[in-house]
Design a protein around this motif. Structure first.
Motif, PDB file in Angstrom:
ATOM      1  N   LEU A 118       0.836  -1.209   0.000  1.00  0.00           N
ATOM      2  CA  LEU A 118       0.000   0.000   0.000  1.00  0.00           C
ATOM      3  C   LEU A 118       0.869   1.258   0.000  1.00  0.00           C
ATOM      4  N   VAL A 119       1.856   1.307   0.882  1.00  0.00           N
ATOM      5  CA  VAL A 119       2.749   2.470   0.947  1.00  0.00           C
ATOM      6  C   VAL A 119       3.489   2.643  -0.374  1.00  0.00           C
ATOM      7  N   HIS A 120       4.035   1.556  -0.892  1.00  0.00           N
ATOM      8  CA  HIS A 120       4.779   1.636  -2.149  1.00  0.00           C
ATOM      9  C   HIS A 120       3.889   2.149  -3.278  1.00  0.00           C
ATOM     10  N   GLY A 121       2.667   1.645  -3.346  1.00  0.00           N
ATOM     11  CA  GLY A 121       1.741   2.087  -4.387  1.00  0.00           C
ATOM     12  C   GLY A 121       1.401   3.562  -4.268  1.00  0.00           C
ATOM     13  N   LEU A 122       1.143   4.018  -3.046  1.00  0.00           N
ATOM     14  CA  LEU A 122       0.789   5.422  -2.841  1.00  0.00           C
ATOM     15  C   LEU A 122       1.968   6.358  -3.107  1.00  0.00           C
ATOM     16  N   TRP A 154       4.803  10.229  -6.801  1.00  0.00           N
ATOM     17  CA  TRP A 154       5.960  10.612  -7.607  1.00  0.00           C
ATOM     18  C   TRP A 154       5.645  10.544  -9.104  1.00  0.00           C
ATOM     19  N   THR A 155       4.849   9.566  -9.508  1.00  0.00           N
ATOM     20  CA  THR A 155       4.481   9.473 -10.929  1.00  0.00           C
ATOM     21  C   THR A 155       3.649  10.680 -11.340  1.00  0.00           C
ATOM     22  N   ALA A 156       2.726  11.096 -10.495  1.00  0.00           N
ATOM     23  CA  ALA A 156       1.921  12.281 -10.803  1.00  0.00           C
ATOM     24  C   ALA A 156       2.818  13.509 -10.956  1.00  0.00           C
ATOM     25  N   ALA A 157       3.802  13.651 -10.084  1.00  0.00           N
ATOM     26  CA  ALA A 157       4.719  14.786 -10.174  1.00  0.00           C
ATOM     27  C   ALA A 157       5.529  14.734 -11.474  1.00  0.00           C
ATOM     28  N   LEU A 158       6.041  13.558 -11.818  1.00  0.00           N
ATOM     29  CA  LEU A 158       6.831  13.433 -13.042  1.00  0.00           C
ATOM     30  C   LEU A 158       5.965  13.606 -14.296  1.00  0.00           C
ATOM     31  N   ALA A 159       4.729  13.129 -14.259  1.00  0.00           N
ATOM     32  CA  ALA A 159       3.821  13.309 -15.400  1.00  0.00           C
ATOM     33  C   ALA A 159       3.499  14.792 -15.590  1.00  0.00           C
ATOM     34  N   TYR A 160       3.375  15.519 -14.495  1.00  0.00           N
ATOM     35  CA  TYR A 160       3.132  16.967 -14.565  1.00  0.00           C
ATOM     36  C   TYR A 160       4.300  17.657 -15.264  1.00  0.00           C
ATOM     37  N   VAL A 161       5.515  17.313 -14.858  1.00  0.00           N
ATOM     38  CA  VAL A 161       6.708  17.890 -15.485  1.00  0.00           C
ATOM     39  C   VAL A 161       6.763  17.478 -16.956  1.00  0.00           C
ATOM     40  N   ASP A 162       6.469  16.215 -17.231  1.00  0.00           N
ATOM     41  CA  ASP A 162       6.541  15.675 -18.591  1.00  0.00           C
ATOM     42  C   ASP A 162       5.577  16.380 -19.540  1.00  0.00           C
ATOM     43  N   ARG A 163       4.423  16.817 -19.046  1.00  0.00           N
ATOM     44  CA  ARG A 163       3.466  17.530 -19.914  1.00  0.00           C
ATOM     45  C   ARG A 163       4.028  18.880 -20.353  1.00  0.00           C
ATOM     46  N   LEU A 211      19.337   1.622  -6.767  1.00  0.00           N
ATOM     47  CA  LEU A 211      19.086   1.128  -8.127  1.00  0.00           C
ATOM     48  C   LEU A 211      17.598   1.026  -8.418  1.00  0.00           C
ATOM     49  N   ASP A 212      16.809   0.616  -7.421  1.00  0.00           N
ATOM     50  CA  ASP A 212      15.347   0.579  -7.592  1.00  0.00           C
ATOM     51  C   ASP A 212      14.821   1.969  -7.947  1.00  0.00           C
ATOM     52  N   HIS A 213      15.300   2.978  -7.250  1.00  0.00           N
ATOM     53  CA  HIS A 213      14.828   4.344  -7.495  1.00  0.00           C
ATOM     54  C   HIS A 213      15.271   4.860  -8.869  1.00  0.00           C
ATOM     55  N   LEU A 214      16.498   4.546  -9.258  1.00  0.00           N
ATOM     56  CA  LEU A 214      16.957   4.944 -10.593  1.00  0.00           C
ATOM     57  C   LEU A 214      16.132   4.238 -11.668  1.00  0.00           C
ATOM     58  N   ALA A 215      15.857   2.954 -11.452  1.00  0.00           N
ATOM     59  CA  ALA A 215      15.016   2.196 -12.396  1.00  0.00           C
ATOM     60  C   ALA A 215      13.615   2.791 -12.449  1.00  0.00           C
ATOM     61  N   TYR A 216      13.082   3.183 -11.293  1.00  0.00           N
ATOM     62  CA  TYR A 216      11.756   3.805 -11.248  1.00  0.00           C
ATOM     63  C   TYR A 216      11.719   5.055 -12.131  1.00  0.00           C
ATOM     64  N   GLY A 217      12.708   5.929 -11.981  1.00  0.00           N
ATOM     65  CA  GLY A 217      12.734   7.154 -12.781  1.00  0.00           C
ATOM     66  C   GLY A 217      12.847   6.859 -14.266  1.00  0.00           C
ATOM     67  N   ALA A 218      13.734   5.934 -14.632  1.00  0.00           N
ATOM     68  CA  ALA A 218      13.908   5.584 -16.045  1.00  0.00           C
ATOM     69  C   ALA A 218      12.641   4.960 -16.616  1.00  0.00           C
ATOM     70  N   LEU A 219      12.037   4.037 -15.869  1.00  0.00           N
ATOM     71  CA  LEU A 219      10.804   3.385 -16.349  1.00  0.00           C
ATOM     72  C   LEU A 219       9.654   4.377 -16.471  1.00  0.00           C
ATOM     73  N   THR A 220       9.574   5.318 -15.554  1.00  0.00           N
ATOM     74  CA  THR A 220       8.515   6.328 -15.637  1.00  0.00           C
ATOM     75  C   THR A 220       8.691   7.170 -16.892  1.00  0.00           C
ATOM     76  N   ALA A 221       9.919   7.624 -17.145  1.00  0.00           N
ATOM     77  CA  ALA A 221      10.182   8.432 -18.340  1.00  0.00           C
ATOM     78  C   ALA A 221       9.881   7.638 -19.617  1.00  0.00           C
ATOM     79  N   LEU A 222      10.311   6.374 -19.654  1.00  0.00           N
ATOM     80  CA  LEU A 222      10.034   5.544 -20.835  1.00  0.00           C
ATOM     81  C   LEU A 222       8.544   5.314 -21.042  1.00  0.00           C
ATOM     82  N   ALA A 223       7.829   5.039 -19.957  1.00  0.00           N
ATOM     83  CA  ALA A 223       6.389   4.786 -20.068  1.00  0.00           C
ATOM     84  C   ALA A 223       5.636   6.048 -20.485  1.00  0.00           C
ATOM     85  N   LEU A 224       6.045   7.201 -19.979  1.00  0.00           N
ATOM     86  CA  LEU A 224       5.396   8.455 -20.387  1.00  0.00           C
ATOM     87  C   LEU A 224       5.674   8.740 -21.856  1.00  0.00           C
ATOM     88  N   ARG A 225       6.898   8.461 -22.306  1.00  0.00           N
ATOM     89  CA  ARG A 225       7.233   8.659 -23.717  1.00  0.00           C
ATOM     90  C   ARG A 225       6.397   7.734 -24.599  1.00  0.00           C
TER      91      ARG A 225
END
Length: 163
Positions: A53-57, A62-71, A112-126
């Motif tokens: 639950l914590v991880h999902g929230l 963080w995904t919402a914040a990165l998606a905002y920047v990505d727009r 490494l998990d956090h770096l992977a999270y950022g890279a995967l978020t950027a790739l998925a948004l692209r």
């Protein structure tokens, strides 16, 4: 919004691969990080359900914040990795430093998990941007020949010639 949900699903699911592989290779508990995240909820008890639950929230935020920047400025993978590093700094070194369960986790795999999270978020948004339909095209009326005659001022069916 739909792009952010897709990115959240991909990144939240795939970002735990480095620490899970590390745990399996070193014969540690692969769910230790999930359990540790559960201690961040009120009551401070470790648990897989609470940690999920914590991880999902946290990932959703963080995904919402990165998606905002990505727009406003599309994120590259490099931008995503940099964002993942900034998130790791805050999550692990500021918040995590105050939590014994998170502090006890091996640092490298968590980073490494956090770096992977950022890279995967950027790739998925692209990918979501690339698959999104483009802007609607202005509807043109008539055949190209009729449009061409009108542009030259010529007569078409049911039209008078200009004088």
């Amino acid at each position: 919004m739909r792009n952010a949900v897709k990115a959240w699903t991909v990144a939240a699911t795939g970002s735990g691969v480095p620490s899970t592989l590390h745990a399996m290779l070193t014969r540690r508990d692969p769910l230790a990080a999930t359990r540790a995240a559960g201690t961040l909820l009120p009551g401070g008890r470790a648990g897989v359900v609470r940690g999920t639950l914590v991880h999902g929230l946290v990932s959703a935020g963080w995904t919402a914040a990165l998606a905002y920047v990505d727009r406003r400025r599309p994120l590259s993978v490099r931008d995503g990795v940099a964002a993942g590093a900034a998130i790791a700094l805050l999550d692990l070194e500021v918040v995590g430093r105050r939590n014994s369960a998170i502090r006890a986790l091996p640092r490298g795999p968590q980073w490494l998990d956090h770096l992977a999270y950022g890279a995967l978020t950027a790739l998925a948004l692209r990918a979501a941007r690339a698959s999104a339909p483009g802007p609607p095209h202005r509807r043109r009326r008539g055949t190209s020949a009729a449009r061409s005659r009108r542009a030259r001022g010529g007569a078409g069916p049911g039209r008078r010639r200009r004088a």
